[in-house]
Design an enzyme around this catalytic site. Structure first.
Site, PDB file in Angstrom:
ATOM      1  N   ARG A 110       0.836  -1.209   0.000  1.00  0.00           N
ATOM      2  CA  ARG A 110       0.000   0.000   0.000  1.00  0.00           C
ATOM      3  C   ARG A 110       0.872   1.261   0.000  1.00  0.00           C
ATOM      4  NH1 ARG A 110      -2.148   2.107   4.389  1.00  0.00           N
ATOM      5  NH2 ARG A 110      -2.430   0.114   5.430  1.00  0.00           N
ATOM      6  N   TYR A 132     -16.929  14.305 -15.669  1.00  0.00           N
ATOM      7  CA  TYR A 132     -17.414  12.927 -15.629  1.00  0.00           C
ATOM      8  C   TYR A 132     -18.467  12.792 -14.511  1.00  0.00           C
ATOM      9  CZ  TYR A 132     -17.224   7.926 -14.660  1.00  0.00           C
ATOM     10  OH  TYR A 132     -17.558   6.630 -14.424  1.00  0.00           O
ATOM     11  N   LYS A 144      -8.727   3.566 -19.332  1.00  0.00           N
ATOM     12  CA  LYS A 144      -9.078   3.898 -20.708  1.00  0.00           C
ATOM     13  C   LYS A 144      -7.868   3.700 -21.640  1.00  0.00           C
ATOM     14  CE  LYS A 144     -12.932   4.721 -18.718  1.00  0.00           C
ATOM     15  NZ  LYS A 144     -12.962   5.584 -17.619  1.00  0.00           N
ATOM     16  N   ASP A 197      -7.947  16.470 -15.860  1.00  0.00           N
ATOM     17  CA  ASP A 197      -8.238  15.068 -16.152  1.00  0.00           C
ATOM     18  C   ASP A 197      -7.916  14.854 -17.631  1.00  0.00           C
ATOM     19  OD1 ASP A 197      -9.473  12.686 -16.927  1.00  0.00           O
ATOM     20  OD2 ASP A 197     -11.063  12.867 -15.433  1.00  0.00           O
TER      21      ASP A 197
HETATM   22  C1  LIG Z   1     -12.971  11.535 -17.909  1.00  0.00           C
HETATM   23  C2  LIG Z   1     -13.046  10.485 -16.844  1.00  0.00           C
HETATM   24  N1  LIG Z   1     -12.472  10.720 -15.650  1.00  0.00           N
HETATM   25  C3  LIG Z   1     -12.522   9.807 -14.642  1.00  0.00           C
HETATM   26  C4  LIG Z   1     -13.190   8.612 -14.794  1.00  0.00           C
HETATM   27  C5  LIG Z   1     -13.228   7.629 -13.666  1.00  0.00           C
HETATM   28  O1  LIG Z   1     -12.342   6.584 -13.892  1.00  0.00           O
HETATM   29  P1  LIG Z   1     -12.533   5.088 -13.344  1.00  0.00           P
HETATM   30  O2  LIG Z   1     -13.738   4.506 -13.967  1.00  0.00           O
HETATM   31  O3  LIG Z   1     -11.252   4.425 -13.739  1.00  0.00           O
HETATM   32  O4  LIG Z   1     -12.672   5.190 -11.846  1.00  0.00           O
HETATM   33  C6  LIG Z   1     -13.802   8.319 -16.018  1.00  0.00           C
HETATM   34  C7  LIG Z   1     -14.506   7.049 -16.211  1.00  0.00           C
HETATM   35  O5  LIG Z   1     -15.188   6.837 -17.204  1.00  0.00           O
HETATM   36  C8  LIG Z   1     -13.730   9.282 -17.067  1.00  0.00           C
HETATM   37  O6  LIG Z   1     -14.312   9.079 -18.266  1.00  0.00           O
END
Ligand SMILES: Cc1ncc(COP(=O)(O)O)c(C=O)c1O
Length: 394
Positions: free
Chosen positions: A59, A112, A209, A184
């Site tokens: 961790r 998101y 992704k 992000d």
């Molecule tokens: C732009 C964006 N940020 C953050 C996230 C969250 O990521 P995770 O699903 O890996 O927790 C997503 C998930 O689809 C996303 O599209």
């Protein structure tokens, strides 16, 4: 002599790893262990006191994970990286690290869905307020930043409407006020956009992704200044505990090697899809930063290497028409997530952004007829034929 800096396509394969430090193994080994042994009680004491380098407990750090973190820091051109069990674990660790009760977060007009949920939770439970901003004018932005704004949080392209934020412009204003800018970068990956080189402070990825690219891992990453990453690793990551498993880090290292090749193909297929949708009579509007008529086309040109592998469009008709269309698809899969080899389609209003109240969705431009496609790596002709037959049936 320092290490010679290589090109991106080489760094995705080699950076952060030395075979001579790992039994000459060509590929980074998987250190699938929860803990590490100390040779003596005194060594344990020194490691806990940070007087000696070395691993303690997974961790707090793991060799496979460390290679991934160092590689991502190189790719994003930051000082250090930190891996998490999900993109949301990364988002929450950063936001909790940068805020306290009474603070304010200024966000891009559209984030998101779960990030929106987290912002609401921070407001309700801890009194951390937020606002959404178009971030399209220096003057307006200057007004929107409050004395208690403790961070600026941006998605660009904005999910799912593909509006862009001029990162250099926002960073310039924020830097003057000493406010960190968090980006992000999930939709672009460092192959298409590197926010830290534009003056931003922290990059976040849902590594689930494009970084992974194969649809078989949930993971997150952050990259930024050494001191900030150290602080997050010792507080909001260590004590909340959203750490990545060594196996998932190993899979990400494997996926990363083909990131540039995959991104080129995603982008190439998406441009072809844009040309196809543009000519189709049942399509109402298209949201794609590669469109010359896109409101933020000049920003795309300035800060993105290519316009990306995602495209959204509205269909003429109603919510039901949009649902009928995706029900007719045979090759293209109905699924949230993005950046996989498979082409995926989803309906944001009832899926990724269902938690966002209708009024907020309206402000974000998420209509009931909006669909978002993550364009995969299949032969373009097969993607086109599948869409053509589905569009014919509605
Ligand atoms: C732009 C964006 N940020 C953050 C996230 C969250 O990521 P995770 O699903 O890996 O927790 C997503 C998930 O689809 C996303 O599209």
């Amino acid at each position: 002599m320092g290490k010679k800096k290589s090109r991106f396509e080489t760094e995705v394969i080699h950076s952060g790893y030395r075979t001579d430090e790992h039994q000459d193994s060509l590929v980074p080994p998987l250190y699938q262990t929860s803990t590490f042994t100390f040779s003596s009680a005194e060594q344990g004491e020194r490691r806990f006191a940070s007087q000696e380098e070395g691993f303690i407990y997974s961790r707090l750090g793991n060799p496979t994970v460390k290679i991934l973190e160092e590689r991502m820091a190189v790719l994003e051109q930051g000082e250090a990286g930190l891996a998490f069990s999900s993109g949301m674990a990364a988002v929450s660790a950063v936001l909790v690290a940068l805020t306290k009760t009474g603070d304010h977060i200024l966000c891009s007009q559209g984030v998101y869905g779960c990030t929106f949920g987290l912002l609401e939770l921070l407001k309700e439970k801890y009194g951390i307020d937020h606002d959404f901003s178009l971030m399209n004018s220096k003057e307006a932005l200057d007004q929107e930043i409050r004395p208690n704004t403790s961070c600026i949080y941006i998605e660009t392209p904005i999910n799912p409407t593909m509006k862009l934020v001029d990162l250099e412009m926002v960073a310039m204003i924020a830097n003057k006020k000493g406010i960190p800018v968090v980006v992000d970068n999930t939709f672009c990956s460092p192959y298409l956009q590197t926010p830290l080189t534009l003056g931003c402070d922290v990059v976040i990825h849902s590594a689930t992704k494009y970084i992974c690219g194969h649809g078989d891992v949930i993971a997150g990453l952050i990259i930024g200044k050494k001191e900030f990453i150290r602080q997050v690793s010792r507080t909001t990551q260590k004590d909340i505990g959203g750490v990545i498993s060594p196996f998932d880090a190993w899979l990400l290292l494997r996926g990363l090697k083909t990131l540039p090749v995959r991104m080129d193909r995603h982008c190439e297929n998406t441009i072809k899809l844009f040309e196809f949708l543009k000519r189709h009579p049942k399509i109402e509007s298209i949201y794609f930063p590669g469109n010359r008529e896109h409101q933020d086309y000049s920003i795309a040109k300035k800060q993105m290497k290519q316009p990306g592998g995602l495209i959204s469009f509205t269909i003429k008709g109603t919510k039901e028409t949009a649902q009928q269309l995706i029900n007719q698809l045979q090759l293209i899969k109905i699924a949230v997530s993005l950046g996989d080899a498979e082409t995926l389609i989803q309906h944001p209003a009832t899926m990724t952004h269902a938690v966002v109240p209708v009024e907020e969705r309206r402000k974000m431009g998420i209509a009931n007829t909006l669909l978002r496609l993550s364009v995969g790596l299949e032969a373009w002709e097969d993607i086109q034929e599948d869409l053509e037959q589905a569009l014919e049936r509605i």
